[in-house]
Motif scaffolding. Structure first.
Motif, short mmCIF file in Angstrom:
data_model
loop_
_atom_site.label_atom_id
_atom_site.label_comp_id
_atom_site.label_asym_id
_atom_site.label_seq_id
_atom_site.Cartn_x
_atom_site.Cartn_y
_atom_site.Cartn_z
N VAL A 73 0.85 -1.19 0.00
CA VAL A 73 0.00 0.00 0.00
C VAL A 73 0.89 1.25 0.00
N GLU A 89 -1.03 0.16 -10.96
CA GLU A 89 -1.50 0.34 -9.59
C GLU A 89 -3.03 0.28 -9.52
N ALA A 90 -3.51 -0.19 -8.36
CA ALA A 90 -4.93 -0.11 -8.02
C ALA A 90 -5.11 1.13 -7.15
N LEU A 120 -9.64 -4.28 -3.90
CA LEU A 120 -8.46 -3.90 -4.66
C LEU A 120 -7.35 -4.93 -4.53
N ASP A 121 -7.25 -5.53 -3.36
CA ASP A 121 -6.21 -6.54 -3.15
C ASP A 121 -6.50 -7.78 -4.01
N GLY A 123 -6.91 -6.74 -7.80
CA GLY A 123 -5.62 -6.23 -8.26
C GLY A 123 -4.61 -7.32 -8.48
N ILE A 170 -1.29 -0.93 -4.28
CA ILE A 170 -2.51 -0.17 -4.02
C ILE A 170 -2.07 1.24 -3.64
#
Length: 337
Positions: free
Chosen positions: A235, A246-247, A284-285, A288, A296
């Motif tokens: 993150v 990237e997310a 997102l994890d 992604g 992230i």
């Protein structure tokens, strides 16, 4: 304005209706007055943190009308069932592994794989929980850092105008928070002493660990672990730009160029953002990683009100993962504040 409801059948039903509508209702138990919200609603639980001006999203206790109702949400071992038979209804909170089908929201559990459950003692509290028919999250009904309230006047003095109603059932008989025991480990761990003594618990459980046994290893207070709810993807905080690898965890107008976007609140509302935080990190994890993204990127959130709590959790998510030698520290992250 905050409604004052005297504890009678009509008032109890009114309080239950408010809770089911996502409102905040303070109600008395045998320990202290709790600030109740529907534990299955991220939005309702976010109201708790906003009303208390709470700087961290610590896990909250979910309250039930019966042990059977509580055990629908957690994996109850034999020890938990023995403790429930002896001490429930009463001032004992048990932390147990979450069942896959539990509807308790992420914000109430602070994203942990465990749930803190309790069946309180008291005719009014049990009647209210029965009328709601769903778990009710309820930390003490006071601003963060203030003394816990033991009667309705204490709640009114500190929370008037911040919450929707107070169900007044008179002074609390115990006036001390519930004992919290973590039963999700091989050996039970006492996280908070309270209305049930260590000696009473040991008579049922045998050996129980407590923070004093680990004074040199554990943080000085709960919620101080550097890494908490860390996604698999790294993150990056305070992102002002983003690229296709990237997310993006957005807040307000989203940055352009990300490979994936989840917006906590397009209208920059901190309560909405708080209610969507854990779901956003999880989405997102997982998505992604599936798409082969590398990071992230989290946009800045104002460091005021619930923004402090949001940034606290994001900072923990961005921190280096704890080493194997620090695994025991995870026990205190389950503390109920």
């Amino acid at each position: 304005m905050t409604e004052i409801l005297k504890a009678d059948p009509e008032a109890i039903q009114r309080a239950a209706t408010l809770l089911l509508d996502g409102k905040l209702v303070a109600f008395g138990t045998e320990t202290v007055y709790g600030l109740g919200a529907l534990a299955t609603s991220n939005a309702a639980v976010a109201h708790i943190f906003a009303a208390k001006n709470r700087p961290r999203f610590n896990p909250l206790i979910s309250h039930f009308a019966s042990a059977e109702a509580a055990f629908e949400h957690v994996e109850a071992n034999d020890m938990a069932r023995r403790l429930a038979e002896i001490f429930w209804p009463g001032p004992l909170t048990m932390i147990l592994p979450r069942k896959s089908g539990s509807t308790i929201c992420d914000l109430a559990t602070a994203g942990l794989p465990t749930i803190a459950v309790r069946v309180p003692r008291g005719k009014t509290a049990l009647a209210l929980l029965q009328a709601v028919g769903q778990p009710v999250a309820a930390p003490s009904a006071n601003p963060s850092g203030r003394v816990s309230p033991s009667d309705a006047f204490h709640v009114l003095r500190n929370m008037h105008g911040r919450i929707d109603a107070i169900l007044d059932s008179g002074p609390c008989s115990v006036g001390l928070e519930s004992t919290v025991i973590d039963l999700s480990r091989e050996v039970p761990f006492l996280l908070r002493p309270g209305g049930i003594t260590l000696e009473q618990l040991e008579a049922v459980c045998g050996t129980i660990r407590n923070p004093d046994d680990y004074a040199t290893k554990l943080p000085s207070s709960p919620g101080m672990l550097a890494s908490h709810y860390a996604p698999g993807l790294p993150v990056r905080l305070s992102a002002e730009s983003v690229d296709e690898h990237e997310a993006l965890l957005a807040f307000g107008p989203a940055l352009s160029g990300a490979g994936l976007v989840y917006n906590l609140s397009e209208r920059s509302d901190l309560e909405e953002a708080a209610s969507r935080l854990f779901a956003g990190l999880r989405f997102l994890d997982g998505e992604g990683q599936r798409r082969g993204l590398k990071t992230i990127a989290a946009m800045p959130v104002p460091r005021q009100g619930l923004g402090l709590a949001i940034m606290d959790r994001l900072r923990r998510a961005a921190s280096p993962r704890p080493t194997a030698s620090g695994d025991d520290d995870d026990d205190l992250e389950s503390m109920i504040g």
